[in-house]
Design a protein around this motif. Structure first.
Motif, PDB file in Angstrom:
ATOM      1  N   ILE A  43       0.841  -1.207   0.000  1.00  0.00           N
ATOM      2  CA  ILE A  43       0.000   0.000   0.000  1.00  0.00           C
ATOM      3  C   ILE A  43       0.869   1.247   0.000  1.00  0.00           C
ATOM      4  CG2 ILE A  43      -1.588   1.379   1.398  1.00  0.00           C
ATOM      5  CD1 ILE A  43      -2.959  -0.884  -0.124  1.00  0.00           C
ATOM      6  N   ARG A  44       1.879   1.278   0.856  1.00  0.00           N
ATOM      7  CA  ARG A  44       2.734   2.472   0.953  1.00  0.00           C
ATOM      8  C   ARG A  44       3.511   2.697  -0.348  1.00  0.00           C
ATOM      9  NH1 ARG A  44       2.519   4.697   5.857  1.00  0.00           N
ATOM     10  NH2 ARG A  44       1.822   3.405   7.611  1.00  0.00           N
ATOM     11  N   VAL A  45       3.965   1.623  -0.969  1.00  0.00           N
ATOM     12  CA  VAL A  45       4.647   1.747  -2.261  1.00  0.00           C
ATOM     13  C   VAL A  45       3.687   2.301  -3.319  1.00  0.00           C
ATOM     14  CG1 VAL A  45       5.691   0.450  -4.169  1.00  0.00           C
ATOM     15  CG2 VAL A  45       6.375  -0.042  -1.810  1.00  0.00           C
ATOM     16  N   ALA A  46       2.453   1.773  -3.346  1.00  0.00           N
ATOM     17  CA  ALA A  46       1.465   2.222  -4.329  1.00  0.00           C
ATOM     18  C   ALA A  46       1.087   3.684  -4.102  1.00  0.00           C
ATOM     19  CB  ALA A  46       0.210   1.336  -4.253  1.00  0.00           C
ATOM     20  N   VAL A  47       0.956   4.091  -2.840  1.00  0.00           N
ATOM     21  CA  VAL A  47       0.648   5.494  -2.526  1.00  0.00           C
ATOM     22  C   VAL A  47       1.763   6.401  -3.042  1.00  0.00           C
ATOM     23  CG1 VAL A  47       0.481   7.170  -0.636  1.00  0.00           C
ATOM     24  CG2 VAL A  47      -0.865   5.074  -0.559  1.00  0.00           C
ATOM     25  N   THR A  48       3.009   5.996  -2.816  1.00  0.00           N
ATOM     26  CA  THR A  48       4.158   6.783  -3.279  1.00  0.00           C
ATOM     27  C   THR A  48       4.149   6.915  -4.796  1.00  0.00           C
ATOM     28  OG1 THR A  48       5.492   6.084  -1.382  1.00  0.00           O
ATOM     29  CG2 THR A  48       6.672   6.925  -3.304  1.00  0.00           C
ATOM     30  N   ARG A  49       3.880   5.811  -5.483  1.00  0.00           N
ATOM     31  CA  ARG A  49       3.871   5.833  -6.950  1.00  0.00           C
ATOM     32  C   ARG A  49       2.721   6.670  -7.496  1.00  0.00           C
ATOM     33  NH1 ARG A  49       5.415  -0.548  -8.167  1.00  0.00           N
ATOM     34  NH2 ARG A  49       7.647  -0.336  -7.708  1.00  0.00           N
ATOM     35  N   SER A  51       1.303   9.101  -6.042  1.00  0.00           N
ATOM     36  CA  SER A  51       1.624  10.505  -5.749  1.00  0.00           C
ATOM     37  C   SER A  51       2.628  11.048  -6.757  1.00  0.00           C
ATOM     38  CB  SER A  51       2.189  10.638  -4.327  1.00  0.00           C
ATOM     39  OG  SER A  51       1.243  10.234  -3.360  1.00  0.00           O
ATOM     40  N   SER A  52       3.673  10.265  -7.054  1.00  0.00           N
ATOM     41  CA  SER A  52       4.701  10.722  -7.995  1.00  0.00           C
ATOM     42  C   SER A  52       4.149  10.847  -9.411  1.00  0.00           C
ATOM     43  CB  SER A  52       5.898   9.767  -7.977  1.00  0.00           C
ATOM     44  OG  SER A  52       5.537   8.488  -8.478  1.00  0.00           O
ATOM     45  N   ARG A  61      -0.710  15.284   6.549  1.00  0.00           N
ATOM     46  CA  ARG A  61       0.090  14.090   6.780  1.00  0.00           C
ATOM     47  C   ARG A  61      -0.791  12.843   6.831  1.00  0.00           C
ATOM     48  NH1 ARG A  61       5.149  12.810   8.446  1.00  0.00           N
ATOM     49  NH2 ARG A  61       5.407  10.894   9.660  1.00  0.00           N
ATOM     50  N   GLY A  62      -0.548  11.900   5.905  1.00  0.00           N
ATOM     51  CA  GLY A  62      -1.262  10.624   5.910  1.00  0.00           C
ATOM     52  C   GLY A  62      -2.682  10.678   5.375  1.00  0.00           C
ATOM     53  N   VAL A  63      -3.067  11.776   4.712  1.00  0.00           N
ATOM     54  CA  VAL A  63      -4.421  11.907   4.156  1.00  0.00           C
ATOM     55  C   VAL A  63      -4.304  12.300   2.692  1.00  0.00           C
ATOM     56  CG1 VAL A  63      -6.650  13.091   4.313  1.00  0.00           C
ATOM     57  CG2 VAL A  63      -5.344  12.601   6.399  1.00  0.00           C
ATOM     58  N   TYR A  64      -5.026  11.568   1.821  1.00  0.00           N
ATOM     59  CA  TYR A  64      -4.860  11.735   0.378  1.00  0.00           C
ATOM     60  C   TYR A  64      -6.185  11.993  -0.321  1.00  0.00           C
ATOM     61  CZ  TYR A  64      -0.209   9.891   1.263  1.00  0.00           C
ATOM     62  OH  TYR A  64       1.059   9.713   1.736  1.00  0.00           O
ATOM     63  N   GLN A  65      -6.074  12.639  -1.488  1.00  0.00           N
ATOM     64  CA  GLN A  65      -7.219  12.851  -2.371  1.00  0.00           C
ATOM     65  C   GLN A  65      -6.716  12.857  -3.809  1.00  0.00           C
ATOM     66  OE1 GLN A  65      -8.766  16.765  -1.444  1.00  0.00           O
ATOM     67  NE2 GLN A  65      -7.185  17.801  -2.624  1.00  0.00           N
ATOM     68  N   PHE A  66      -7.651  12.825  -4.765  1.00  0.00           N
ATOM     69  CA  PHE A  66      -7.261  12.942  -6.165  1.00  0.00           C
ATOM     70  C   PHE A  66      -6.665  14.326  -6.405  1.00  0.00           C
ATOM     71  CE2 PHE A  66     -10.667   9.667  -7.131  1.00  0.00           C
ATOM     72  CZ  PHE A  66      -9.771   8.691  -7.537  1.00  0.00           C
ATOM     73  N   THR A  67      -5.667  14.414  -7.271  1.00  0.00           N
ATOM     74  CA  THR A  67      -5.110  15.703  -7.668  1.00  0.00           C
ATOM     75  C   THR A  67      -6.041  16.383  -8.668  1.00  0.00           C
ATOM     76  OG1 THR A  67      -3.911  14.723  -9.524  1.00  0.00           O
ATOM     77  CG2 THR A  67      -2.748  14.845  -7.410  1.00  0.00           C
ATOM     78  N   ASN A  68      -5.810  17.671  -8.894  1.00  0.00           N
ATOM     79  CA  ASN A  68      -6.581  18.372  -9.918  1.00  0.00           C
ATOM     80  C   ASN A  68      -6.363  17.736 -11.282  1.00  0.00           C
ATOM     81  OD1 ASN A  68      -7.718  20.247  -8.164  1.00  0.00           O
ATOM     82  ND2 ASN A  68      -6.018  21.692  -8.394  1.00  0.00           N
ATOM     83  N   GLN A  69      -5.143  17.220 -11.495  1.00  0.00           N
ATOM     84  CA  GLN A  69      -4.805  16.581 -12.766  1.00  0.00           C
ATOM     85  C   GLN A  69      -5.695  15.380 -13.047  1.00  0.00           C
ATOM     86  OE1 GLN A  69      -0.604  15.562 -13.264  1.00  0.00           O
ATOM     87  NE2 GLN A  69      -1.199  13.597 -14.180  1.00  0.00           N
ATOM     88  N   SER A  70      -6.003  14.613 -12.016  1.00  0.00           N
ATOM     89  CA  SER A  70      -6.821  13.411 -12.221  1.00  0.00           C
ATOM     90  C   SER A  70      -8.291  13.635 -11.871  1.00  0.00           C
ATOM     91  CB  SER A  70      -6.282  12.250 -11.383  1.00  0.00           C
ATOM     92  OG  SER A  70      -6.303  12.567 -10.004  1.00  0.00           O
ATOM     93  N   ARG A  71      -8.626  14.812 -11.354  1.00  0.00           N
ATOM     94  CA  ARG A  71     -10.007  15.034 -10.908  1.00  0.00           C
ATOM     95  C   ARG A  71     -11.002  15.053 -12.061  1.00  0.00           C
ATOM     96  NH1 ARG A  71     -11.977  15.876  -6.219  1.00  0.00           N
ATOM     97  NH2 ARG A  71      -9.950  16.228  -5.301  1.00  0.00           N
ATOM     98  N   GLU A  72     -10.589  15.593 -13.227  1.00  0.00           N
ATOM     99  CA  GLU A  72     -11.500  15.595 -14.374  1.00  0.00           C
ATOM    100  C   GLU A  72     -11.844  14.169 -14.765  1.00  0.00           C
ATOM    101  OE1 GLU A  72      -9.766  17.878 -17.512  1.00  0.00           O
ATOM    102  OE2 GLU A  72     -10.715  19.739 -16.840  1.00  0.00           O
ATOM    103  N   TRP A  73     -10.812  13.313 -14.810  1.00  0.00           N
ATOM    104  CA  TRP A  73     -11.044  11.895 -15.117  1.00  0.00           C
ATOM    105  C   TRP A  73     -11.943  11.275 -14.051  1.00  0.00           C
ATOM    106  CZ3 TRP A  73      -9.302   8.145 -11.632  1.00  0.00           C
ATOM    107  CH2 TRP A  73      -9.534   6.821 -12.026  1.00  0.00           C
TER     108      TRP A  73
END
Length: 265
Positions: A43-49, A51-52, A61-73
């Motif tokens: 999971i941590r590896v996938a989160v890092t990838r 994100s990159s 810290r430790g909370v994620y969401q879709f970026t603007n780049q992927s939000r349209e999709w």
């Protein structure tokens, strides 16, 4: 039900989509991963990838969401997931997309282009010429905007087509596997309804896991549906299928809420 393997990357994206694009904590992802025998390290590896690659981002810290780049999709996916797109009576006209001048050397651009066209139900009539019935309940301008938002290059030529000769019409009507579409509407609607009848008898962990796996199968069918007019497919069957998917999604959201409450440490 048949249990399919799920990898860490797909799980993270599915969980975010299931939350309607809202944020998710790494703690919640790791708790969910245990259901699918996915390790915390994976999971941590996938989160890092992710994100990159600009798919997700940390908002704290430790909370994620879709970026603007992927939000349209993601928004396109969620709109389809929340109910089948509206259609309008077919006027026997078509929408055409011409991509012959765009080339096929850039494989990344080609993949994005083909994904955008497939998502909106286009089929290739001849190399570089894609077609679909003009029966989506959005304007021509909105359709072009959505094609661009999901990956079609701005330089592609999009047009409305009023007439085809009889021979070409016959070829067009055979582009889509309409028999398979009708069979899948019935098959997956029955699968969902049968599962919903027994879901409340299942252990919470099992029901939660199965809701996500069943959702992956059926929502994929819904999101990739070409939304053809009734001249091509059984629209009533399609609507029943879409309603079943929505019911599954609602039950799944409730199951995940209870699951997180039960496993909150």
């Amino acid at each position: 039900m048949t249990i399919a393997k799920l990898n860490a990357r797909d799980l993270i994206v599915d969980l975010l989509l299931g939350l309607q694009g809202r944020e998710i904590s790494i703690k919640q992802i790791i708790i969910a991963a245990r259901l699918f025998e996915i390790s915390e390290n994976s999971i941590r590896v996938a989160v890092t990838r992710l994100s990159s690659e600009g798919v997700i981002e940390a908002i704290e810290r430790g909370v994620y969401q879709f970026t603007n780049q992927s939000r349209e999709w993601a928004d396109v996916m969620l709109n389809r997931k929340n109910g089948i797109k509206q259609t309008k009576p077919w006027n026997q006209q078509f929408i055409g997309v011409f991509t012959g001048a765009l080339g096929r050397v850039d494989r990344t651009a080609l993949h994005r282009r083909e994904r955008a066209l497939k998502h909106l139900g286009f089929k290739e009539l001849e190399q570089g010429i894609y077609i679909r019935p003009d029966n989506l309940a959005i304007s021509f301008e909105q359709l072009v905007t959505e094609l661009h938002a999901t990956g079609l290059e701005q330089t592609a030529k999009v047009c409305a087509i009023q007439f085809f000769d009889a021979q070409t019409i016959k070829i067009i009507t055979e582009l889509w596997s309409t028999k398979t579409l009708n069979q899948n509407y019935q098959k997956y609607a029955q699968m969902i309804e049968q599962w919903l009848e027994t879901a409340n008898e299942l252990d919470l962990d099992i029901a939660t896991k199965e809701s996500l796996l069943l959702g992956r199968q059926t929502i994929s069918q819904l999101m990739n549906d070409p939304l053809l007019p009734e001249d091509f497919v059984d629209v009533k069957l399609r609507d029943q299928f879409a309603q079943s998917v929505q019911r599954l999604d609602q039950i799944g959201l409730e199951l995940w809420r209870r699951f997180y409450e039960q496993h909150d440490e």
